[in-house]
Design a protein around this motif. Structure first.
Motif, PDB file in Angstrom:
ATOM      1  N   PRO A 339       0.836  -1.201   0.000  1.00 26.76           N
ATOM      2  CA  PRO A 339       0.000   0.000   0.000  1.00 26.76           C
ATOM      3  C   PRO A 339       0.870   1.249   0.000  1.00 26.76           C
ATOM      4  CG  PRO A 339       0.053  -0.994   2.188  1.00 26.76           C
ATOM      5  CD  PRO A 339       0.743  -1.944   1.265  1.00 26.76           C
ATOM      6  N   PRO A 340       0.447   2.278  -0.739  1.00 23.11           N
ATOM      7  CA  PRO A 340       1.279   3.490  -0.816  1.00 23.11           C
ATOM      8  C   PRO A 340       1.322   4.283   0.484  1.00 23.11           C
ATOM      9  CG  PRO A 340      -0.803   3.791  -1.977  1.00 23.11           C
ATOM     10  CD  PRO A 340      -0.740   2.355  -1.586  1.00 23.11           C
ATOM     11  N   PHE A 341       0.302   4.116   1.349  1.00 25.12           N
ATOM     12  CA  PHE A 341       0.244   4.881   2.587  1.00 25.12           C
ATOM     13  C   PHE A 341      -0.048   3.959   3.762  1.00 25.12           C
ATOM     14  CE2 PHE A 341      -1.860   7.873  -0.587  1.00 25.12           C
ATOM     15  CZ  PHE A 341      -0.650   8.451  -0.967  1.00 25.12           C
ATOM     16  N   LEU A 342       0.254   4.449   4.948  1.00 23.30           N
ATOM     17  CA  LEU A 342      -0.017   3.692   6.168  1.00 23.30           C
ATOM     18  C   LEU A 342      -1.503   3.430   6.323  1.00 23.30           C
ATOM     19  CD1 LEU A 342       0.995   2.478   8.855  1.00 23.30           C
ATOM     20  CD2 LEU A 342       0.694   4.743   9.889  1.00 23.30           C
ATOM     21  N   VAL A 343      -2.332   4.457   6.117  1.00 25.30           N
ATOM     22  CA  VAL A 343      -3.789   4.313   6.123  1.00 25.30           C
ATOM     23  C   VAL A 343      -4.257   4.570   4.697  1.00 25.30           C
ATOM     24  CG1 VAL A 343      -5.967   5.176   7.044  1.00 25.30           C
ATOM     25  CG2 VAL A 343      -3.955   5.078   8.524  1.00 25.30           C
ATOM     26  N   TYR A 344      -4.788   3.511   4.056  1.00 29.26           N
ATOM     27  CA  TYR A 344      -5.106   3.590   2.634  1.00 29.26           C
ATOM     28  C   TYR A 344      -6.551   3.139   2.423  1.00 29.26           C
ATOM     29  CZ  TYR A 344      -4.413   3.135  -2.426  1.00 29.26           C
ATOM     30  OH  TYR A 344      -4.498   3.276  -3.791  1.00 29.26           O
ATOM     31  N   PHE A 345      -7.342   3.996   1.813  1.00 30.73           N
ATOM     32  CA  PHE A 345      -8.778   3.791   1.620  1.00 30.73           C
ATOM     33  C   PHE A 345      -9.086   2.463   0.926  1.00 30.73           C
ATOM     34  CE2 PHE A 345     -12.596   4.336  -1.006  1.00 30.73           C
ATOM     35  CZ  PHE A 345     -13.513   4.786  -0.069  1.00 30.73           C
ATOM     36  N   GLU A 346     -10.130   1.774   1.449  1.00 30.82           N
ATOM     37  CA  GLU A 346     -10.619   0.545   0.825  1.00 30.82           C
ATOM     38  C   GLU A 346     -12.110   0.739   0.573  1.00 30.82           C
ATOM     39  OE1 GLU A 346     -11.599  -2.829  -0.737  1.00 30.82           O
ATOM     40  OE2 GLU A 346     -12.555  -2.405   1.196  1.00 30.82           O
ATOM     41  N   LYS A 347     -12.491   0.855  -0.686  1.00 33.84           N
ATOM     42  CA  LYS A 347     -13.836   1.300  -1.040  1.00 33.84           C
ATOM     43  C   LYS A 347     -14.927   0.307  -0.646  1.00 33.84           C
ATOM     44  CE  LYS A 347     -13.108  -0.226  -5.833  1.00 33.84           C
ATOM     45  NZ  LYS A 347     -13.060   0.217  -7.239  1.00 33.84           N
ATOM     46  N   ASN A 348     -14.638  -1.017  -0.679  1.00 34.52           N
ATOM     47  CA  ASN A 348     -15.655  -1.983  -0.308  1.00 34.52           C
ATOM     48  C   ASN A 348     -16.063  -1.818   1.158  1.00 34.52           C
ATOM     49  OD1 ASN A 348     -15.332  -2.925  -2.869  1.00 34.52           O
ATOM     50  ND2 ASN A 348     -14.238  -4.791  -2.308  1.00 34.52           N
ATOM     51  N   TYR A 349     -15.053  -1.639   2.006  1.00 36.81           N
ATOM     52  CA  TYR A 349     -15.346  -1.473   3.432  1.00 36.81           C
ATOM     53  C   TYR A 349     -16.094  -0.166   3.670  1.00 36.81           C
ATOM     54  CZ  TYR A 349     -14.780  -1.842   8.455  1.00 36.81           C
ATOM     55  OH  TYR A 349     -15.031  -1.957   9.798  1.00 36.81           O
ATOM     56  N   GLU A 350     -15.667   0.893   3.017  1.00 36.22           N
ATOM     57  CA  GLU A 350     -16.308   2.202   3.204  1.00 36.22           C
ATOM     58  C   GLU A 350     -17.773   2.164   2.768  1.00 36.22           C
ATOM     59  OE1 GLU A 350     -16.861   6.294   4.000  1.00 36.22           O
ATOM     60  OE2 GLU A 350     -15.471   4.774   4.708  1.00 36.22           O
ATOM     61  N   LEU A 351     -18.058   1.511   1.630  1.00 39.56           N
ATOM     62  CA  LEU A 351     -19.444   1.429   1.164  1.00 39.56           C
ATOM     63  C   LEU A 351     -20.297   0.666   2.165  1.00 39.56           C
ATOM     64  CD1 LEU A 351     -21.634   1.836  -0.958  1.00 39.56           C
ATOM     65  CD2 LEU A 351     -20.824  -0.242  -2.106  1.00 39.56           C
ATOM     66  N   GLY A 352     -19.778  -0.462   2.670  1.00 41.38           N
ATOM     67  CA  GLY A 352     -20.540  -1.246   3.636  1.00 41.38           C
ATOM     68  C   GLY A 352     -20.861  -0.462   4.895  1.00 41.38           C
ATOM     69  N   MET A 353     -19.877   0.285   5.422  1.00 42.28           N
ATOM     70  CA  MET A 353     -20.099   1.041   6.656  1.00 42.28           C
ATOM     71  C   MET A 353     -20.951   2.286   6.413  1.00 42.28           C
ATOM     72  SD  MET A 353     -18.920  -0.781   8.970  1.00 42.28           S
ATOM     73  CE  MET A 353     -19.127   0.336  10.353  1.00 42.28           C
ATOM     74  N   ASP A 354     -20.840   2.894   5.251  1.00 41.27           N
ATOM     75  CA  ASP A 354     -21.701   4.037   4.935  1.00 41.27           C
ATOM     76  C   ASP A 354     -23.165   3.614   4.882  1.00 41.27           C
ATOM     77  OD1 ASP A 354     -19.636   5.817   4.843  1.00 41.27           O
ATOM     78  OD2 ASP A 354     -19.484   5.900   2.668  1.00 41.27           O
ATOM     79  N   LEU A 355     -23.415   2.442   4.309  1.00 36.45           N
ATOM     80  CA  LEU A 355     -24.783   1.932   4.268  1.00 36.45           C
ATOM     81  C   LEU A 355     -25.264   1.562   5.669  1.00 36.45           C
ATOM     82  CD1 LEU A 355     -24.515  -0.288   1.066  1.00 36.45           C
ATOM     83  CD2 LEU A 355     -25.763   1.861   1.294  1.00 36.45           C
ATOM     84  N   ALA A 356     -24.363   0.998   6.469  1.00 38.01           N
ATOM     85  CA  ALA A 356     -24.728   0.604   7.833  1.00 38.01           C
ATOM     86  C   ALA A 356     -25.105   1.812   8.679  1.00 38.01           C
ATOM     87  CB  ALA A 356     -23.583  -0.170   8.480  1.00 38.01           C
ATOM     88  N   ILE A 357     -24.366   2.905   8.524  1.00 37.21           N
ATOM     89  CA  ILE A 357     -24.643   4.080   9.351  1.00 37.21           C
ATOM     90  C   ILE A 357     -25.962   4.743   8.951  1.00 37.21           C
ATOM     91  CG2 ILE A 357     -23.546   5.968   8.050  1.00 37.21           C
ATOM     92  CD1 ILE A 357     -22.198   6.774  10.716  1.00 37.21           C
ATOM     93  N   LEU A 358     -26.443   4.457   7.739  1.00 38.09           N
ATOM     94  CA  LEU A 358     -27.762   4.962   7.353  1.00 38.09           C
ATOM     95  C   LEU A 358     -28.847   4.358   8.241  1.00 38.09           C
ATOM     96  CD1 LEU A 358     -27.609   4.986   3.445  1.00 38.09           C
ATOM     97  CD2 LEU A 358     -27.500   6.939   4.995  1.00 38.09           C
ATOM     98  N   VAL A 359     -28.658   3.105   8.645  1.00 39.20           N
ATOM     99  CA  VAL A 359     -29.600   2.476   9.578  1.00 39.20           C
ATOM    100  C   VAL A 359     -29.656   3.284  10.868  1.00 39.20           C
ATOM    101  CG1 VAL A 359     -30.113   0.399  10.909  1.00 39.20           C
ATOM    102  CG2 VAL A 359     -29.181   0.198   8.594  1.00 39.20           C
ATOM    103  N   PHE A 360     -28.491   3.682  11.356  1.00 40.01           N
ATOM    104  CA  PHE A 360     -28.407   4.488  12.574  1.00 40.01           C
ATOM    105  C   PHE A 360     -29.118   5.828  12.389  1.00 40.01           C
ATOM    106  CE2 PHE A 360     -26.065   7.834  14.854  1.00 40.01           C
ATOM    107  CZ  PHE A 360     -26.283   7.429  16.162  1.00 40.01           C
ATOM    108  N   LEU A 361     -28.898   6.466  11.258  1.00 40.36           N
ATOM    109  CA  LEU A 361     -29.504   7.780  11.018  1.00 40.36           C
ATOM    110  C   LEU A 361     -31.019   7.699  10.951  1.00 40.36           C
ATOM    111  CD1 LEU A 361     -26.985   9.190   8.374  1.00 40.36           C
ATOM    112  CD2 LEU A 361     -27.167   9.811  10.784  1.00 40.36           C
TER     113      LEU A 361
END
Length: 535
Positions: A339-361
């Motif tokens: 990975p080019p950076f220590l913390v490097y974006f992973e779109k599959n995980y981000e999409l899953g958690m973005d959808l999950a937080i919609l349940v919370f909202l």
């Protein structure tokens, strides 16, 4: 002399509004000091040699008036003016209250729905874009996280402190509080960004061009949250929808009719949102001044503000931190070989958690209903409960709490089903994401969605505790939850699979819920004590 007489009259009226019938001169003295009046001010402004002398005179004046007409403070007058409903009437009005407050909560989520609609229709919103590559997404998302965590505590404090003055109709102090906390929030945000810059300067974690994007998004998102925060305590939350819609439309128009980079269109849209909100607040407070509605006010005392709000500040900041811990762990797990950076974006995980937080909202309406009904019936109930029926009063409030928890879970399951449908529907998210990506984020969404329902349960407990000033136990609970979130997520993401860091969030939410449930049980056992201690 004329000014002193008027000042004394205004101050007496303000203290009557706050205290009603004071129990001692010391209580009056404490209230005077809380207004920021200093000992050196009293001879010039009020004609008394000290605050003690001023308090004694006002105390005698108020007690004399009470002999003629019983004095009531603001809360007492508001309560007496309100239609009286006994606890036993709860069953007959609960559906009406639920529909009222749930609809209100969902209405206030329109800004979120606007962003979701923009992503589904255009693949674009105020700070997201489905066309970003991983490096761009890393910079943008890290910027959003830094902006939210850095200002989250100030958003919480603005809501609490400004609401306090708003409820007492001290609009000048509302304005002072908002201005002071906004400036302090921006200073803190710049301090955080400077700290990140120093760390990156010595350890070279990110290229400077990436760091610039991180800082820009952190600045704009942090500024946006601080600007929108006052709309909650001044009861103008509808304006959030208007400003977000204006910014989103402006950003989309610029994106579709120019060759500017996506970053510029995002920053332009957020700037429009900020300006619309700021202009509204300016004229809103101007209208209050023109109507002569500003109450007596004094300079804001920084030590007093910090002392009364530090725990709420920490809670607000840590709650945002809890939400992002699992993402940082997943993105830093080294899923890619180099990975080019220590913390490097992973779109599959981000999409899953973005959808999950919609349940919370989507549970915001239940939380709004629960806390509104609790505050209403706890006040009414204590007035209609005999001293030998306190245990039954507490049991009744616990029964209502269990109904609220049940409503939370029913609504959470329905929200979960709705988001799951949007995840599978060919006309919705599948238009913008590959099938394998949808399949991979499904497990993350399921675990994350359950975790956010449980987190909402813990927040419901916290709102109950906050109502009567019990903040320390929820604060400790969120600290423990973050630690568990990190430990479980770190171990699973490193030794099982990167996306298992979502289980850290789930376990952390369970810990938060259990600790706040335990605190709430103790709270209900001494409900009468906590009620009178809070006032």
């Amino acid at each position: 002399m004329e000014n002193q007489t008027q000042n004394l009259k205004d101050l007496t009226s303000e203290l009557q509004n706050r205290l009603g019938k004071p129990v001692s001169p010391q209580v009056v003295e404490a209230a005077i000091e809380s207004l920021g009046i200093r000992p050196k001010d009293t001879p010039v402004d009020y004609g008394y040699p000290s605050i003690e002398a001023l308090a004694a005179a006002i105390y005698q004046n108020l007690r004399a008036h009470d002999q003629e007409i019983p004095l009531r403070n603001f809360r007492e007058r508001e309560s007496e003016a309100r239609e009286t409903i006994t606890i036993s009437d709860y069953a007959t009005v609960k559906m009406k209250l639920f529909s009222q407050y749930y609809s209100l909560g969902i209405f206030h989520l329109l800004p979120v729905f606007i962003q979701i609609a923009a992503i589904i229709l255009f693949g674009y919103s105020l700070w997201t874009y489905t066309g970003f590559n991983e490096i761009q997404s890393t910079a943008v998302v890290l910027g959003v996280i830094v902006g939210m965590v850095s200002t989250g505590g100030f958003v919480q404090v603005i809501g609490k402190q400004a609401s306090f003055y708003w409820n007492y109709k001290d609009y000048a102090m509302v304005q002072q509080t908002i201005s002071y906390l906004f400036k302090l929030g921006m200073k803190t945000l710049f301090s955080v960004l400077f700290g990140i810059f120093l760390v990156n300067f010595f350890f070279h974690i990110y290229p400077y061009e990436v760091l610039l994007i991180v800082f820009c998004y952190a600045f704009f998102v942090g500024l946006l949250l601080l600007i929108l925060a006052p709309l909650h305590p001044v009861k103008q939350r509808w304006m959030i929808t208007v400003s977000i819609l204006a910014g989103t439309v402006a950003a989309l128009l610029l994106k579709n009719n120019s060759d500017y980079p996506i970053y510029i269109t995002h920053w332009f849209g957020i700037t429009i949102t900020i300006l619309v909100t700021q202009v509204f607040l300016f004229f809103f407070f101007k209208s209050i001044q023109k109507k002569g509605l500003n109450a007596h006010s004094a300079p804001l005392k920084t030590p007093v503000v910090l002392f009364h709000n530090y725990s709420h500040f920490l809670y607000g900041m840590l709650l945002y931190a809890f939400i992002f811990v699992d993402r940082i762990l997943a993105w830093s797990s080294g899923i890619q070989a180099n990975p080019p950076f220590l913390v490097y974006f992973e779109k599959n995980y981000e999409l899953g958690m973005d959808l999950a937080i919609l349940v919370f909202l989507l549970l915001a309406g239940v939380l709004e209903f629960s806390i509104a009904t609790f505050t209403r019936f706890i006040d009414i109930g204590q007035k209609h409960t005999a001293s030998d029926q306190i245990a039954n009063y507490a049991l009744e409030m616990q029964r209502n709490y269990r109904i609220h928890v049940m409503a939370l879970w029913i609504t959470g399951i329905l929200a979960f089903g709705l988001i799951f449908y949007l995840l599978q529907a060919p006309w919705a998210l599948k238009n913008h994401f590959k099938p394998e990506m949808i399949a991979q984020c499904l497990t993350i969404f399921i675990v994350g969605g359950i975790g956010y329902i449980i987190l909402a349960w813990g927040i419901l407990n916290t709102l109950y505790l906050f109502t009567l000033g019990q903040i320390i136990k929820p604060l400790k609970a969120i600290v423990y939850a973050i630690i568990i979130n990190f430990l479980v997520g770190f171990i699973l993401s490193r030794f099982v699979a990167y996306d298992y860091s979502v289980f850290g969030m789930l376990v952390g939410a369970i810990v938060f819920m259990m600790l706040t449930c335990r605190a709430l049980r103790s709270f209900f056992k001494q409900l009468d004590y906590h009620y009178y201690a809070a006032f």
